[in-house]
Design a protein around this motif. Structure first.
Motif, PDB file in Angstrom:
ATOM      1  N   ASN A 154       0.818  -1.214   0.000  1.00 12.45           N
ATOM      2  CA  ASN A 154       0.000   0.000   0.000  1.00 12.45           C
ATOM      3  C   ASN A 154       0.850   1.263   0.000  1.00 12.45           C
ATOM      4  O   ASN A 154       0.456   2.286   0.569  1.00 12.45           O
ATOM      5  CB  ASN A 154      -0.933  -0.003   1.214  1.00 12.45           C
ATOM      6  N   ALA A 155       2.011   1.199  -0.626  1.00 12.58           N
ATOM      7  CA  ALA A 155       2.959   2.316  -0.582  1.00 12.58           C
ATOM      8  C   ALA A 155       2.364   3.597  -1.160  1.00 12.58           C
ATOM      9  O   ALA A 155       2.625   4.694  -0.654  1.00 12.58           O
ATOM     10  CB  ALA A 155       4.240   1.943  -1.331  1.00 12.58           C
ATOM     11  N   ASP A 156       1.554   3.473  -2.235  1.00 16.73           N
ATOM     12  CA  ASP A 156       1.018   4.681  -2.854  1.00 16.73           C
ATOM     13  C   ASP A 156       0.066   5.417  -1.914  1.00 16.73           C
ATOM     14  O   ASP A 156       0.160   6.638  -1.737  1.00 16.73           O
ATOM     15  CB  ASP A 156       0.321   4.326  -4.169  1.00 16.73           C
ATOM     16  N   VAL A 157      -0.857   4.684  -1.294  1.00 13.23           N
ATOM     17  CA  VAL A 157      -1.800   5.320  -0.363  1.00 13.23           C
ATOM     18  C   VAL A 157      -1.072   5.881   0.842  1.00 13.23           C
ATOM     19  O   VAL A 157      -1.365   6.990   1.311  1.00 13.23           O
ATOM     20  CB  VAL A 157      -2.868   4.289   0.080  1.00 13.23           C
ATOM     21  N   ILE A 158      -0.104   5.140   1.345  1.00 14.04           N
ATOM     22  CA  ILE A 158       0.651   5.586   2.521  1.00 14.04           C
ATOM     23  C   ILE A 158       1.380   6.888   2.223  1.00 14.04           C
ATOM     24  O   ILE A 158       1.410   7.815   3.040  1.00 14.04           O
ATOM     25  CB  ILE A 158       1.642   4.485   2.954  1.00 14.04           C
ATOM     26  N   SER A 159       1.964   6.984   1.021  1.00 11.93           N
ATOM     27  CA  SER A 159       2.709   8.183   0.654  1.00 11.93           C
ATOM     28  C   SER A 159       1.788   9.385   0.494  1.00 11.93           C
ATOM     29  O   SER A 159       2.049  10.466   1.019  1.00 11.93           O
ATOM     30  CB  SER A 159       3.485   7.932  -0.645  1.00 11.93           C
ATOM     31  N   VAL A 160       0.677   9.189  -0.229  1.00 12.13           N
ATOM     32  CA  VAL A 160      -0.219  10.318  -0.515  1.00 12.13           C
ATOM     33  C   VAL A 160      -0.883  10.836   0.751  1.00 12.13           C
ATOM     34  O   VAL A 160      -1.018  12.039   0.957  1.00 12.13           O
ATOM     35  CB  VAL A 160      -1.279   9.886  -1.551  1.00 12.13           C
ATOM     36  N   LEU A 161      -1.303   9.931   1.635  1.00  9.40           N
ATOM     37  CA  LEU A 161      -2.032  10.331   2.832  1.00  9.40           C
ATOM     38  C   LEU A 161      -1.128  10.630   4.025  1.00  9.40           C
ATOM     39  O   LEU A 161      -1.616  10.897   5.121  1.00  9.40           O
ATOM     40  CB  LEU A 161      -3.040   9.243   3.212  1.00  9.40           C
ATOM     41  N   GLY A 187       3.191   7.458   6.335  1.00  9.86           N
ATOM     42  CA  GLY A 187       4.523   6.866   6.488  1.00  9.86           C
ATOM     43  C   GLY A 187       5.122   7.021   7.865  1.00  9.86           C
ATOM     44  O   GLY A 187       5.507   6.031   8.501  1.00  9.86           O
ATOM     45  N   PRO A 188       5.236   8.256   8.409  1.00 13.19           N
ATOM     46  CA  PRO A 188       5.854   8.425   9.733  1.00 13.19           C
ATOM     47  C   PRO A 188       5.120   7.663  10.832  1.00 13.19           C
ATOM     48  O   PRO A 188       5.748   7.081  11.719  1.00 13.19           O
ATOM     49  CB  PRO A 188       5.793   9.941   9.961  1.00 13.19           C
ATOM     50  N   TRP A 200       6.088   0.261  13.200  1.00 15.44           N
ATOM     51  CA  TRP A 200       7.018  -0.790  12.783  1.00 15.44           C
ATOM     52  C   TRP A 200       8.280  -0.778  13.642  1.00 15.44           C
ATOM     53  O   TRP A 200       8.795  -1.838  14.018  1.00 15.44           O
ATOM     54  CB  TRP A 200       7.376  -0.594  11.316  1.00 15.44           C
ATOM     55  N   GLN A 201       8.765   0.413  13.972  1.00 18.92           N
ATOM     56  CA  GLN A 201       9.970   0.498  14.804  1.00 18.92           C
ATOM     57  C   GLN A 201       9.718  -0.066  16.200  1.00 18.92           C
ATOM     58  O   GLN A 201      10.599  -0.701  16.790  1.00 18.92           O
ATOM     59  CB  GLN A 201      10.448   1.953  14.901  1.00 18.92           C
TER      60      GLN A 201
END
Length: 583
Positions: free
Chosen positions: A206-213, A216-217, A223-224
């Motif tokens: 889902n990289a595209d949705v994560i980037s646009v919305l 990511g952080p 995840w960290q």
């Protein structure tokens, strides 16, 4: 025809290891010879100190050295042979289990999707194989020889035996502590590792949705946190294993010095010869070396054992299918007999008492609002889900009476979410059949009216689509998926939202494909939101909240349950009328 893949046992480990019994016996015999040959060094030192040095005989020294060289050569040969045998056993396990593991990766996602999130069958198999190929099993085969070396120490002198026995007891206690203390950290590390991998894979998809919305952080922080938990438990397990390993090494070196000290005391009191001091020291070190090696490999042993238990549990979630005889290809009728559908690992039904029948040459449109159960009906018709109640029949036989591979030839399916696999267009259309005929591939493409589009590409049918078809547009992927559903003219073709990404040309091709299915005597079921997908069907089924609201001729049903959506002439809105509710 017998479905060979269905005859595999859920638990194949015992069968594989039983089939390798001769190899295990051979490893045991080789271990016996290797451990006897390990006496070479201590006996050689004893002879040098007790015979060669007092006599100053160089021929005796040369003869002893030649014998030792031969014995060491055989020791190395036999040690290498048992290592190679263990690798071959690991390979045989992989060959026997890996097909079931691959099936489990697919089957779990279909039949137990919630359990599939926590399953890692491929990594579990790799962990077992890695352990079998390493030094861990060798140490376990050598451990039973510990009493043999202790007995020889007693044969040299009582106090040498007592010293070696005391060291062996302490090291055995360390081994037990290693098992008890490191078990939980290894389990927790495996859980966090699995969750961490799932989170990373979900983010990748889902990289595209994560980037646009801008997610990511936030997702990175989650995840960290999981990654830190994994490294923390991994560190704990490593610290415990390495700590006990170092302690055992120090104790083993201390024991060697202790043996030397006891031997020197015996020599001073004229109760032993000088050669016994060196021989006893070497022998005690060899006696405790397998314990030391076992402690060093205990983390891998625990991980392999947990992987075996986890893998057996994973495979047991998939019901074992019996061998089934192939049946004639269906050609007359599809009957749905009051089916109720309950998704895997849930308790609430999504379809209730659905009943209808379709004759060859029929086209059925399935309509309903979002969440009405249309895609669930598609999944149960193609056999992804099993009916909780009721039955689906093709010419009177339920789908599970066919072998899985044979049934796949009679059903074409185009899911709502189009996924093309990494390979060529031809391979995707032919569902990666190794012996697919070019004529069949081209016929399917022509039936979907996508042949001209394909040959216009630089490499035609040999065009690599890339992972998930990234080299193609959404509309191109949908039309190729339609050709895949039509490959080799299946009797039943189910198309879930087949025109969601199509332009007018693509919709014309879809209509022609549905008519083509009906003309050749097949059955086409189209799940649709847009009315253009219903042009080529003659019957309509309406669903609402998982229940059948209407079924019958297209014009009759549509006049009862549909009205034009205001402001959007291309869309139709489902309405439930009193008359439809009674239908």
């Amino acid at each position: 025809m017998r479905d060979i893949s269905s005859t595999k046992s859920t638990n194949q480990f015992k069968g594989v290891f039983a089939g390798c019994m001769i190899a295990f016996v051979g490893i045991g015999l080789l271990s016996a010879v290797v451990n006897i040959l390990y006496l070479t060094g201590s006996l050689f030192m004893m002879e040098v100190y007790d015979r060669v040095l007092p006599s100053r005989s160089l021929p005796t020294l040369a003869a002893l050295l030649a014998i030792v060289a031969v014995l060491y050569s055989f020791q190395g040969l036999f040690d290498a042979l048992r290592g190679r045998l263990l690798v071959r056993i690991a390979d045989r396990l992989d060959l026997a289990i890996s097909p079931r593991v691959y099936d489990a990766i697919l089957g779990l996602q279909l039949q137990a999707p919630m359990s599939a999130r926590y399953a890692q069958p491929l990594r579990d198999l790799d962990a077992i194989r890695s352990f079998l190929s390493g030094n861990g099993p060798t140490a376990l085969f050598d451990l039973p020889w510990l009493p043999f070396y202790i007995a020889i120490c007693f044969a040299f002198h009582f106090w040498l035996g007592v010293t070696a026995l005391g060291g062996a007891i302490v090291l055995a206690a360390i081994t037990l502590l290693t098992e008890l203390v490191s078990k939980r950290p290894v389990e927790e590390a495996a859980k966090h590792s699995s969750k961490r991998s799932r989170m990373a894979e979900s983010a990748r998809r889902n990289a595209d949705v994560i980037s646009v919305l801008g997610m990511g952080p936030h997702l990175r922080r989650r995840w960290q946190d999981e990654n830190r938990a994994f490294t923390r438990e991994q560190r704990r397990a490593s610290d415990i294993a390495s700590g006990f390993s170092v302690f055992s090494k120090v104790l083993r070196m201390l024991l060697q010095s202790g043996i030397l000290a006891v031997g020197a005391w015996l020599v001073i009191n004229q109760q032993a010869t000088p050669g016994i001091i060196i021989a006893g020291s070497i022998l005690s070190a060899r006696a405790l070396a397998p314990v030391d090696l076992a402690i060093a490999n205990w983390k891998g042993f625990i991980a392999a054992r947990q992987s075996r238990v986890r893998l057996q549990k994973t495979l047991s979630l998939l019901p074992e299918m019996q061998g089934r005889m192939d049946l004639p290809a269906p050609k007359a009728m599809l009957s749905v007999e009051r089916i109720t559908a309950v998704p895997p690992e849930t308790s609430e039904s999504v379809l209730q008492d659905i009943v209808f029948s379709l004759e060859a040459g029929t086209g059925l449109g399935v309509i309903g609002a979002s969440g009405s159960g249309k895609s669930s009906l598609a999944r149960i018709l193609v056999g992804i889900w099993k009916p909780a109640r009721g039955a689906i029949r093709l010419d009177g036989a339920t789908p599970d009476q066919w072998p899985a591979a044979a049934l796949a030839r009679h059903i074409g399916y185009m899911p709502q979410a189009i996924e093309l696999l990494d390979g060529t267009i031809a391979e995707n259309i032919a569902s990666f059949e190794p012996d697919a005929q070019a004529d069949d591939v081209i016929a399917a493409a022509r039936a979907a009216r996508v042949h001209d589009l394909i040959v216009s590409l630089p490499d035609g049918y040999s065009t690599e689509v890339g992972e998930n078809g990234r080299a193609l547009s959404a509309g191109q992927k949908q039309r190729i998926a339609l050709a895949r559903a039509l490959y080799r003219d299946p009797f039943l073709v189910i198309l879930d939202e087949p025109n969601s990404n199509l332009d007018s040309e693509g919709e014309e091709a879809l209509t022609a494909a549905i008519l083509g299915i009906r003309e050749r005597g097949g059955i086409a079921i189209v799940i649709a939101h847009r009315p253009s997908a219903l042009i080529a069907v003659d019957k309509v089924l309406m669903l609402a909240a998982g229940k059948q609201q209407a079924f019958g001729p297209k014009d009759e049903v549509l006049s009862k349950v549909l009205r034009q959506a205001p402001g959007n002439p291309g869309a139709l809105k489902v309405v439930q009328t009193a008359e439809a509710a009674k239908a």
